[in-house]
Write a protein that holds these residues in place. Structure first.
Motif, PDB file in Angstrom:
ATOM      1  N   UNK A  79     -16.462 -11.498   0.345  1.00  0.00           N
ATOM      2  CA  UNK A  79     -16.565 -11.943   1.740  1.00  0.00           C
ATOM      3  C   UNK A  79     -16.919 -10.776   2.651  1.00  0.00           C
ATOM      4  N   UNK A  80     -17.529 -11.122   3.785  1.00  0.00           N
ATOM      5  CA  UNK A  80     -17.657 -10.239   4.937  1.00  0.00           C
ATOM      6  C   UNK A  80     -16.880 -10.912   6.066  1.00  0.00           C
ATOM      7  N   UNK A  81     -16.512 -10.163   7.075  1.00  0.00           N
ATOM      8  CA  UNK A  81     -15.924 -10.800   8.246  1.00  0.00           C
ATOM      9  C   UNK A  81     -16.987 -11.494   9.086  1.00  0.00           C
ATOM     10  N   UNK A  82     -18.133 -10.807   9.250  1.00  0.00           N
ATOM     11  CA  UNK A  82     -19.208 -11.347  10.084  1.00  0.00           C
ATOM     12  C   UNK A  82     -20.549 -11.166   9.394  1.00  0.00           C
ATOM     13  N   UNK A  83     -21.457 -12.084   9.698  1.00  0.00           N
ATOM     14  CA  UNK A  83     -22.795 -12.062   9.116  1.00  0.00           C
ATOM     15  C   UNK A  83     -23.800 -12.334  10.226  1.00  0.00           C
ATOM     16  N   UNK A  84     -24.836 -11.503  10.312  1.00  0.00           N
ATOM     17  CA  UNK A  84     -25.850 -11.655  11.354  1.00  0.00           C
ATOM     18  C   UNK A  84     -27.179 -12.005  10.704  1.00  0.00           C
ATOM     19  N   UNK A  85     -27.656 -13.212  10.993  1.00  0.00           N
ATOM     20  CA  UNK A  85     -28.914 -13.674  10.429  1.00  0.00           C
ATOM     21  C   UNK A  85     -30.108 -12.994  11.097  1.00  0.00           C
ATOM     22  N   UNK A  86     -31.276 -13.175  10.514  1.00  0.00           N
ATOM     23  CA  UNK A  86     -32.504 -12.605  11.059  1.00  0.00           C
ATOM     24  C   UNK A  86     -32.755 -13.053  12.496  1.00  0.00           C
ATOM     25  N   UNK A  87     -32.375 -14.296  12.804  1.00  0.00           N
ATOM     26  CA  UNK A  87     -32.630 -14.834  14.143  1.00  0.00           C
ATOM     27  C   UNK A  87     -31.572 -14.417  15.153  1.00  0.00           C
ATOM     28  N   UNK A  88     -30.621 -13.580  14.727  1.00  0.00           N
ATOM     29  CA  UNK A  88     -29.577 -13.102  15.628  1.00  0.00           C
ATOM     30  C   UNK A  88     -28.338 -13.968  15.664  1.00  0.00           C
ATOM     31  N   UNK A  89     -28.349 -15.089  14.966  1.00  0.00           N
ATOM     32  CA  UNK A  89     -27.154 -15.942  14.910  1.00  0.00           C
ATOM     33  C   UNK A  89     -26.037 -15.209  14.181  1.00  0.00           C
ATOM     34  N   UNK A  90     -24.836 -15.267  14.743  1.00  0.00           N
ATOM     35  CA  UNK A  90     -23.683 -14.572  14.176  1.00  0.00           C
ATOM     36  C   UNK A  90     -22.718 -15.580  13.573  1.00  0.00           C
ATOM     37  N   UNK A  91     -22.327 -15.345  12.333  1.00  0.00           N
ATOM     38  CA  UNK A  91     -21.375 -16.197  11.635  1.00  0.00           C
ATOM     39  C   UNK A  91     -20.099 -15.418  11.351  1.00  0.00           C
ATOM     40  N   UNK A  92     -18.980 -16.075  11.505  1.00  0.00           N
ATOM     41  CA  UNK A  92     -17.694 -15.508  11.119  1.00  0.00           C
ATOM     42  C   UNK A  92     -17.299 -16.114   9.785  1.00  0.00           C
ATOM     43  N   UNK A  93     -17.222 -15.274   8.754  1.00  0.00           N
ATOM     44  CA  UNK A  93     -16.916 -15.728   7.400  1.00  0.00           C
ATOM     45  C   UNK A  93     -15.438 -15.606   7.058  1.00  0.00           C
ATOM     46  N   UNK A  94     -14.712 -14.767   7.803  1.00  0.00           N
ATOM     47  CA  UNK A  94     -13.307 -14.515   7.481  1.00  0.00           C
ATOM     48  C   UNK A  94     -12.595 -14.018   8.731  1.00  0.00           C
ATOM     49  N   UNK A  95     -11.296 -14.321   8.868  1.00  0.00           N
ATOM     50  CA  UNK A  95     -10.549 -13.832  10.035  1.00  0.00           C
ATOM     51  C   UNK A  95     -10.399 -12.317   9.994  1.00  0.00           C
ATOM     52  N   UNK A  96     -10.665 -11.669  11.125  1.00  0.00           N
ATOM     53  CA  UNK A  96     -10.654 -10.206  11.171  1.00  0.00           C
ATOM     54  C   UNK A  96      -9.269  -9.620  10.956  1.00  0.00           C
ATOM     55  N   UNK A  97      -8.224 -10.430  11.142  1.00  0.00           N
ATOM     56  CA  UNK A  97      -6.865  -9.935  10.940  1.00  0.00           C
ATOM     57  C   UNK A  97      -6.528  -9.768   9.456  1.00  0.00           C
ATOM     58  N   UNK A  98      -7.373 -10.319   8.576  1.00  0.00           N
ATOM     59  CA  UNK A  98      -7.152 -10.204   7.140  1.00  0.00           C
ATOM     60  C   UNK A  98      -8.227  -9.322   6.515  1.00  0.00           C
ATOM     61  N   UNK A  99      -7.955  -8.812   5.318  1.00  0.00           N
ATOM     62  CA  UNK A  99      -8.901  -7.938   4.619  1.00  0.00           C
ATOM     63  C   UNK A  99      -9.923  -8.781   3.872  1.00  0.00           C
ATOM     64  N   UNK A 100     -11.191  -8.619   4.218  1.00  0.00           N
ATOM     65  CA  UNK A 100     -12.270  -9.273   3.479  1.00  0.00           C
ATOM     66  C   UNK A 100     -12.612  -8.444   2.247  1.00  0.00           C
ATOM     67  N   UNK A 101     -13.313  -9.061   1.310  1.00  0.00           N
ATOM     68  CA  UNK A 101     -13.672  -8.391   0.053  1.00  0.00           C
ATOM     69  C   UNK A 101     -15.125  -7.920   0.143  1.00  0.00           C
ATOM     70  N   UNK A 102     -15.350  -6.796   0.844  1.00  0.00           N
ATOM     71  CA  UNK A 102     -16.718  -6.380   1.131  1.00  0.00           C
ATOM     72  C   UNK A 102     -17.061  -4.957   0.714  1.00  0.00           C
TER      73      UNK A 102
END
Length: 199
Positions: A79-102
């Motif tokens: 996982x990542x916490x956040x993902x930014x697509x080519x078009x600039x859209x931002x996705x939240x993949x995981x809560x920032x208060x927890x440790x993602x597997x990145x």
């Protein structure tokens, strides 16, 4: 201010098919426009941070495209916490208060080791071949997102990349230049190690 909790949906959530747009999570000061952040409708794999203080933001490139990356992350329980697509859209993949597997395995330098436990992972959609360009939309979205993250997590002191903390095992985000200058915009230090090549 950025919501660090496990909540998927805020009070002003708007639904778009299977995607949820959560403007309320990322409200900026009144003089600035609210930042829209989308979710998948579920969280990717995370774990508890324990007693670790969140001190860094780590930039990644996925070496792929959005749909395939989501499938791979789910399959490999990453996982990542956040993902930014080519078009600039931002996705939240995981809560920032927890440790993602990145991060995976990282290196100690100067008495400091940046890892999953003490960082927030932000991924840019990019083939990571040194040829696929990062878009202006991605750069604008990244700066907006970093502003939100730093405001919400004042313990963050460093901006770095997957390459800086894991080279030679990792090279991403290949071709993404100016990380040191972006760090300076937010009064962060750019964390790197001797021997790590430039982007």
């Amino acid at each position: 201010r950025l919501d660090l909790s496990n909540r998927l949906y805020g009070a002003n959530t708007r639904r778009f098919g299977h995607v949820v747009l959560c403007a309320a999570w990322c409200s900026r000061p009144p003089t600035l426009a609210a930042m829209d952040i989308q979710t998948l409708g579920y969280w990717l794999n995370t774990r508890d941070r324990g007693d670790a203080e969140t001190i860094a933001v780590v930039l990644h490139a996925d070496a792929g495209r959005f749909e395939g990356t989501v499938k791979t992350l789910k399959m490999r329980r990453l996982s990542y916490h956040y993902y930014i697509r080519k078009d600039g859209a931002v996705f939240k993949f995981a809560p920032a208060a927890r440790a993602a597997q990145h991060c995976g395995a990282t290196y100690l330098y100067g008495g400091l080791k940046i890892s999953n436990s003490n960082s927030i992972g932000v991924c840019l959609e990019n083939l990571n071949d040194g040829k696929d360009p990062y878009t202006d939309e991605q750069r604008v979205a990244l700066k907006e997102l970093l502003g939100e993250i730093v405001a919400a997590v004042p313990s963050i002191r460093y901006l770095t990349t997957h390459r800086d903390i894991s080279y030679p095992r990792k090279t991403d985000p290949k071709g993404f230049e100016g990380v040191d200058r972006i760090a300076a915009l937010f009064d962060l230090a750019y964390w790197t190690r001797p021997g790590v090549p430039a982007a």
